[in-house]
Design a protein around this motif. Sequence first.
Motif, PDB file in Angstrom:
ATOM      1  N   THR A  88     -42.479 -40.470-104.229  1.00 11.68           N
ATOM      2  CA  THR A  88     -43.727 -40.974-103.646  1.00 11.68           C
ATOM      3  C   THR A  88     -44.788 -39.879-103.637  1.00 11.68           C
ATOM      4  N   ALA A  89     -44.404 -38.659-103.294  1.00 17.86           N
ATOM      5  CA  ALA A  89     -45.355 -37.540-103.323  1.00 17.86           C
ATOM      6  C   ALA A  89     -45.896 -37.345-104.744  1.00 17.86           C
ATOM      7  N   LEU A  90     -45.023 -37.474-105.744  1.00 21.85           N
ATOM      8  CA  LEU A  90     -45.456 -37.353-107.138  1.00 21.85           C
ATOM      9  C   LEU A  90     -46.426 -38.469-107.510  1.00 21.85           C
ATOM     10  N   ALA A  91     -46.138 -39.689-107.116  1.00 23.21           N
ATOM     11  CA  ALA A  91     -47.029 -40.816-107.426  1.00 23.21           C
ATOM     12  C   ALA A  91     -48.405 -40.595-106.812  1.00 23.21           C
ATOM     13  N   ILE A  92     -48.434 -40.130-105.575  1.00 28.09           N
ATOM     14  CA  ILE A  92     -49.709 -39.869-104.904  1.00 28.09           C
ATOM     15  C   ILE A  92     -50.469 -38.765-105.628  1.00 28.09           C
ATOM     16  N   GLU A  93     -49.774 -37.697-105.970  1.00 30.65           N
ATOM     17  CA  GLU A  93     -50.399 -36.573-106.692  1.00 30.65           C
ATOM     18  C   GLU A  93     -50.985 -37.040-108.033  1.00 30.65           C
ATOM     19  N   ARG A  94     -50.232 -37.840-108.761  1.00 31.96           N
ATOM     20  CA  ARG A  94     -50.694 -38.331-110.066  1.00 31.96           C
ATOM     21  C   ARG A  94     -51.874 -39.288-109.915  1.00 31.96           C
ATOM     22  N   LEU A 154     -47.757 -50.316-106.374  1.00 32.95           N
ATOM     23  CA  LEU A 154     -47.167 -50.528-105.060  1.00 32.95           C
ATOM     24  C   LEU A 154     -45.890 -49.736-104.840  1.00 32.95           C
ATOM     25  N   CYS A 155     -45.755 -49.206-103.620  1.00 33.18           N
ATOM     26  CA  CYS A 155     -44.526 -48.523-103.240  1.00 33.18           C
ATOM     27  C   CYS A 155     -44.362 -48.578-101.733  1.00 33.18           C
ATOM     28  N   GLY A 156     -43.138 -48.324-101.252  1.00 29.91           N
ATOM     29  CA  GLY A 156     -42.910 -48.270 -99.822  1.00 29.91           C
ATOM     30  C   GLY A 156     -41.585 -48.841 -99.389  1.00 29.91           C
ATOM     31  N   VAL A 157     -41.461 -49.008 -98.078  1.00 30.16           N
ATOM     32  CA  VAL A 157     -40.283 -49.626 -97.467  1.00 30.16           C
ATOM     33  C   VAL A 157     -40.754 -50.805 -96.629  1.00 30.16           C
ATOM     34  N   SER A 158     -40.060 -51.834 -96.672  1.00 34.27           N
ATOM     35  CA  SER A 158     -38.867 -52.036 -97.457  1.00 34.27           C
ATOM     36  C   SER A 158     -39.177 -52.856 -98.704  1.00 34.27           C
ATOM     37  N   THR A 159     -38.309 -52.691 -99.692  1.00 33.29           N
ATOM     38  CA  THR A 159     -38.513 -53.386-100.963  1.00 33.29           C
ATOM     39  C   THR A 159     -38.551 -54.896-100.754  1.00 33.29           C
ATOM     40  N   ASN A 160     -37.674 -55.409 -99.894  1.00 35.72           N
ATOM     41  CA  ASN A 160     -37.628 -56.853 -99.680  1.00 35.72           C
ATOM     42  C   ASN A 160     -38.601 -57.320 -98.596  1.00 35.72           C
ATOM     43  N   GLY A 161     -39.314 -56.391 -97.963  1.00 35.66           N
ATOM     44  CA  GLY A 161     -40.281 -56.735 -96.936  1.00 35.66           C
ATOM     45  C   GLY A 161     -41.703 -56.617 -97.456  1.00 35.66           C
ATOM     46  N   VAL A 162     -42.387 -55.558 -97.062  1.00 32.23           N
ATOM     47  CA  VAL A 162     -43.795 -55.390 -97.415  1.00 32.23           C
ATOM     48  C   VAL A 162     -44.013 -55.314 -98.922  1.00 32.23           C
ATOM     49  N   SER A 174     -57.839 -49.472-110.221  1.00 31.72           N
ATOM     50  CA  SER A 174     -56.507 -49.474-109.613  1.00 31.72           C
ATOM     51  C   SER A 174     -56.540 -48.860-108.230  1.00 31.72           C
ATOM     52  N   ILE A 175     -55.529 -49.218-107.441  1.00 30.57           N
ATOM     53  CA  ILE A 175     -55.281 -48.579-106.153  1.00 30.57           C
ATOM     54  C   ILE A 175     -53.776 -48.376-106.027  1.00 30.57           C
ATOM     55  N   LEU A 176     -53.380 -47.248-105.470  1.00 28.61           N
ATOM     56  CA  LEU A 176     -51.985 -47.004-105.135  1.00 28.61           C
ATOM     57  C   LEU A 176     -51.829 -47.344-103.660  1.00 28.61           C
ATOM     58  N   LEU A 177     -50.998 -48.349-103.362  1.00 29.57           N
ATOM     59  CA  LEU A 177     -50.728 -48.724-101.981  1.00 29.57           C
ATOM     60  C   LEU A 177     -49.379 -48.152-101.553  1.00 29.57           C
ATOM     61  N   VAL A 178     -49.433 -47.258-100.591  1.00 28.89           N
ATOM     62  CA  VAL A 178     -48.252 -46.628-100.008  1.00 28.89           C
ATOM     63  C   VAL A 178     -48.004 -47.376 -98.695  1.00 28.89           C
ATOM     64  N   MET A 179     -46.935 -48.178 -98.664  1.00 26.84           N
ATOM     65  CA  MET A 179     -46.786 -49.165 -97.600  1.00 26.84           C
ATOM     66  C   MET A 179     -45.631 -48.871 -96.643  1.00 26.84           C
ATOM     67  N   ASP A 180     -45.979 -48.856 -95.377  1.00 22.43           N
ATOM     68  CA  ASP A 180     -45.034 -48.676 -94.264  1.00 22.43           C
ATOM     69  C   ASP A 180     -44.216 -47.396 -94.359  1.00 22.43           C
TER      70      ASP A 180
END
Length: 192
Positions: free
Chosen positions: A40-46, A133-141, A5-11
């Motif tokens: 998001t900080a929690l997701a990265i930490e986990r 996947l996470c980030g801004v914007s939901t309807n974009g990236v 797995s990879i956590l992608l933190v986008m934009d």
Amino acid sequence: MPSDSILLVMDMINDLVHPDGAGGQTYVPRCRERNVYANTALAIERARAAGVMIGYVRVGFSPDYRECPPGSPVFSRARDNGIFKLGHWGTEVFSDFAPRAGDADIVKHRVSPFYGTTLAPLLSAQGITRLVLCGVSTNGVVSAAVREGHDRDFECVLLEDCCAGASDDEHDFALAGLRRFAGISTAADVVF
């Protein structure tokens, strides 16, 4: 520990999510209301605790904007407003999610994190089969990553509480459409 797995933190860059950023009036209120920063900080930490690779996807253009499409309704004003300029504060990852040594840095010049980037070779080289996947914007990236990730045969998991749109309606509408292509989870509940 190797992971598939990879956590992608986008934009999650200063131009979009920092209170002093160019997009601060658009995304910051939604991020605050939805607790996106802490989630998001929690997701990265986990993810780090589970040995999962973290990838930071950042939109940006050369200082002369040579990659910026002038006819794009999304990016056409970047040059005029001096935003998304690589090597400047605006395209740095927001400090609450600061990358660490060994994290992947994926720079994109379009909405999709796959188009013209190093993402696909990175995923292949690392044996990644699952995108969180996470980030801004939901309807974009986020939407582009989920749809293209799905079509490239990745398992996709969207962390709903780590995403925001320019409005709640925009976020909710995008999320409703993405449920067909991705599992929906939260920072606290996702299994890494």
